[in-house]
Write an enzyme that holds these catalytic residues in place. Sequence first.
Site, PDB file in Angstrom:
ATOM      1  N   LYS A  36      -8.449  -1.969 -13.719  1.00 51.46           N
ATOM      2  CA  LYS A  36      -7.125  -1.638 -14.254  1.00 51.46           C
ATOM      3  C   LYS A  36      -6.845  -2.499 -15.479  1.00 51.46           C
ATOM      4  O   LYS A  36      -7.229  -3.681 -15.524  1.00 51.46           O
ATOM      5  CB  LYS A  36      -6.086  -1.897 -13.154  1.00 51.46           C
ATOM      6  CG  LYS A  36      -4.674  -1.395 -13.453  1.00 51.46           C
ATOM      7  CD  LYS A  36      -3.771  -1.600 -12.229  1.00 51.46           C
ATOM      8  CE  LYS A  36      -2.350  -1.143 -12.454  1.00 51.46           C
ATOM      9  NZ  LYS A  36      -1.515  -1.317 -11.251  1.00 51.46           N
ATOM     10  N   SER A  56       1.101   2.650  -9.828  1.00 54.21           N
ATOM     11  CA  SER A  56       0.746   2.478 -11.220  1.00 54.21           C
ATOM     12  C   SER A  56      -0.760   2.458 -11.472  1.00 54.21           C
ATOM     13  O   SER A  56      -1.195   2.685 -12.600  1.00 54.21           O
ATOM     14  CB  SER A  56       1.350   1.186 -11.753  1.00 54.21           C
ATOM     15  OG  SER A  56       0.814   0.062 -11.075  1.00 54.21           O
ATOM     16  N   SER A 114       1.302   0.299  -5.634  1.00 49.83           N
ATOM     17  CA  SER A 114       0.546   0.771  -6.791  1.00 49.83           C
ATOM     18  C   SER A 114      -0.946   0.976  -6.569  1.00 49.83           C
ATOM     19  O   SER A 114      -1.616   1.589  -7.401  1.00 49.83           O
ATOM     20  CB  SER A 114       0.744  -0.182  -7.972  1.00 49.83           C
ATOM     21  OG  SER A 114       1.995   0.057  -8.559  1.00 49.83           O
TER      22      SER A 114
END
Lengths: 476, 485
Positions: B79, B154, B178
């Site tokens: 990420k 996310s 997330s």
Amino acid sequence: MDFEPVIGLEVHAQLATHSKIFCRCSTEFGKEPNHNTCPVCLGLPGALPVINRRAVEFAVMLGLATNCEIRLDSQFARKNYFYPDLPKSYQISQFDRPLCEHGWVDIEVKGETKRIGITRIHMEEDAGKLIHEGEDPNASYVDLNRAGIPLVEIVSEPDIRTSEEAKAYMEKIHSIVTYLEICNGDMEKGNLRCDANVSIRPNDKAPFGTRTETKNLNSFRHVQACIDYEIGRQIDVTLDGGKIIQQTRLWDANKKQSKAMRDKEDSHDYRYFPCPDLPVVDIDQNLIISLREKLPELPDDKKARFQEDYSLGHYDASVLVVSKEMANYFEETVKNGATAKTASNWITGDLSRFLNETKTSITESKVTPERLTGLIKLIEDGTISGKIAKSVFETMFETGKEALEIVENQGLKQVSDETQLREICDEIVRASPSQVQEYKAGKQKVFGFFVGQAMKQTKGQANPQVINQILKELLS
Amino acid sequence: MQITGLPLHRLHQKRLGGEITTLQIVQAYLERIKAVDKELGAFLYVNGESSLVQAEAVDKKLARGGKIGTLEGMPIAVKDNFNTRGIPTTCASKILKDYVAPYESTVTRKLIENGYILIGKTNMDEFAMGSSNENSAFWPAKNPWDLERVPGGSSGGSAVAVAANLAAGAIGSDTGGSIRQPASFTNIVGFKPTYGRVSRWGMVAFASSLDQAGPMTQDVEDAALILKAISGHDELDATSLKVEVPDYLRSLNQPVKSMKLGIIKNLDLESCDSQVVDIYKESINFYQKQGVELVEIEIPNLEHVVATYYIIGPCEASSNLGRYDGIRYGLRSDAKALKDLYEESRDLGFGNEVKIRILLGTFALSAGYYDAYYLKAQKIQNIIRHQFKEAFRQVDAIACPVTTTPAFKLGERINDPLKMYLSDIFSIPPNLAGLPALSIPAGITKNNLPVGLQLIGDHLQEGKLFQLAHFFEQNHPIEKPKLMI
Ligand SMILES: [Zn+2]
């Protein structure tokens, strides 16, 4: 109309740790800009603070030395505001759970001892520094070497009533932090600086007036001058029928006056909240016990001991213990065989004066305790007079030579030999018939003339007692 | 031969058996990225050339008879909120658009030590704020099971990378769901460890007291492998826990019979999609049939978790994001005056959701509001923590849905932030309580949409979660949905 000033001080002291408070960067002074930085103190995304335990220990020592209670679960909080010298846009400080609380120190002004309360001592990180000159004249530059240097903020109770007390308090804090060796105490480098809160009220029963805060006072003299200025200003405003407004002011040391920086309405809302990156600062009783054991003798205790052990007067002892180095110097001198009172006189007198004039620290003095002892011994055994000693001291201070060497090389030994001095005095009396007449007619003052002549002819080296005795005989 | 889509532990077996090489693995994933990621938008940065060089080196080592670990040479996606030295780290924000990380996060450093290959940095909601990946400043990632739907957020890009077979595994971060919510939306395994199990050093902070990194993988064993690699105490993170990391792989095949699974009595299933409820009920019934004892528990204050989260999160975020001020790095406006520089840089640099949260947090921390908001939220957080602690006296793990619905359509909730926030009700509690939790694929809706099951563990009891999840995965096969790309 009389007013009583009410004063509280917030003193910031830089802790003398080798590394910064939340990262391992060096705290060394004078490196090129941004040399002592890393992701943490640059505030880079993703960097996290880790507390420097040494800094915590230093702060606990200060708390103990100022009679504070030490909180076993103190907490760091974020103080949020924007400024280019603040890389994270928050300063990690302490808010509702400071490390130390409810302490006090005793100060002394005009022979009176007064106790000043300490509200709290908390830890925080220093900010960086803005530099307004560089390649581009329209730009400002940021140096973050100082960002993250550990600080303690020592907040006093509003117990101070005069600028002298404020100065004495600041000096006391300076003494304590330097005795503890937790702060270098160099005020010119900003190691110790202070903000002064001042208000006035009509009498000591009245509620506190509105206060102002003057920022960044970095010398004892500035503290005193700024407070005197602020008291005067507030009295003037009040007498003119005006109102004191709560504001932050900035001291201008050159103009010796302060000007308003911001009023309360534009003051920051710092939005304090517990710093989620740092767990509660765990302090266990054992740490407190071991730090308490390691505390050095502090100024007040040392003063009491000096009065007791060396039969020094209160004043002498107070002056000697202001700095640990001076106190050590004194004890060293006495240990070498000098009389305590004489040693104290020399140290607080000529030595201090020369050190101040030349901005030399006592540890760098060429007149070492051993050499001062040598000088004192020469006075006490009558080798040189007190007057000659002063000039010998000056040479010692400049050259670092032994007193005896100077005395011998320059032939400064005191002349006490009666036969030799009698010849000189005879000569003077014979050559001054008119003065002899005056003296005999009752003009006692003329005696001084004869002594002066004798000293002049011996270049000041004559033993004054012997001269007096001989002259009295000759003139009777 | 199939390469992409296999769990990495199986790829490793094939590699050791000489069926495939590391280079072939990496090439296969890079080709897949090249073929479909333009459409999916999972990656913000692809580490092509250097991945191949690293892969060759691993194969040479193997050819020389060297011993290689499972993760060695495995292409893993990270990420974009983890600092990866020398590589852009943008948090999918314009304010860090050209930011190149000058240091390595602990998570990726540990992966480097395990020999992983960083195949690329993945798309996300800006600064990890969002549940749909639509808050990326660059482009939204799309759900590979239905390209009109969001992959969740996310960590949406990481979820898509694994689900659509663009990487052998991925790293995400989880502040209020997330990792787990996108895992549930994309039919993969997503694991959020105990707070403090994985170092946060170098992971860009959103809400420091809630953020935790974790693996997103094809199966439970991969999750155990990666979690073991990235866990452990770190001197650079004062909140990281000083505890041993158990070998999670050993938990995988432990029997689950007579384990106790907590079922939250006061769970509000009314607001849930009926298929989500069905899959949840079917899943716990499965456990029961296999000899797992279901125990009803109560977490009385569950209805306050969303409000609590949306105070603590924004408060911390408002402070954490103050550093993006245009002074030292990142986007900077041309403004001459200091105040303008701050305002314009932040106005241009941050997207709407980030601004909303900064405003919320700034407001809640303001003088006069602190007690009513932040302090109260912290009190509720402590109560919830305590209630979970009590519950774990009776059970080994707690089961509940991950989220109220399957993946929703792109744009569907953009104008309804409250609905978006409320859908986090099941994923937030583990973050508030600092507990480990995972999402495993549990079923498919009639519309070909995956739905995950959430298991929440007691403090540091990741092992039990792996045990229960692995059993479920091995014994409760679900039909894999059909990839749309
Ligand atoms: Zn540093």
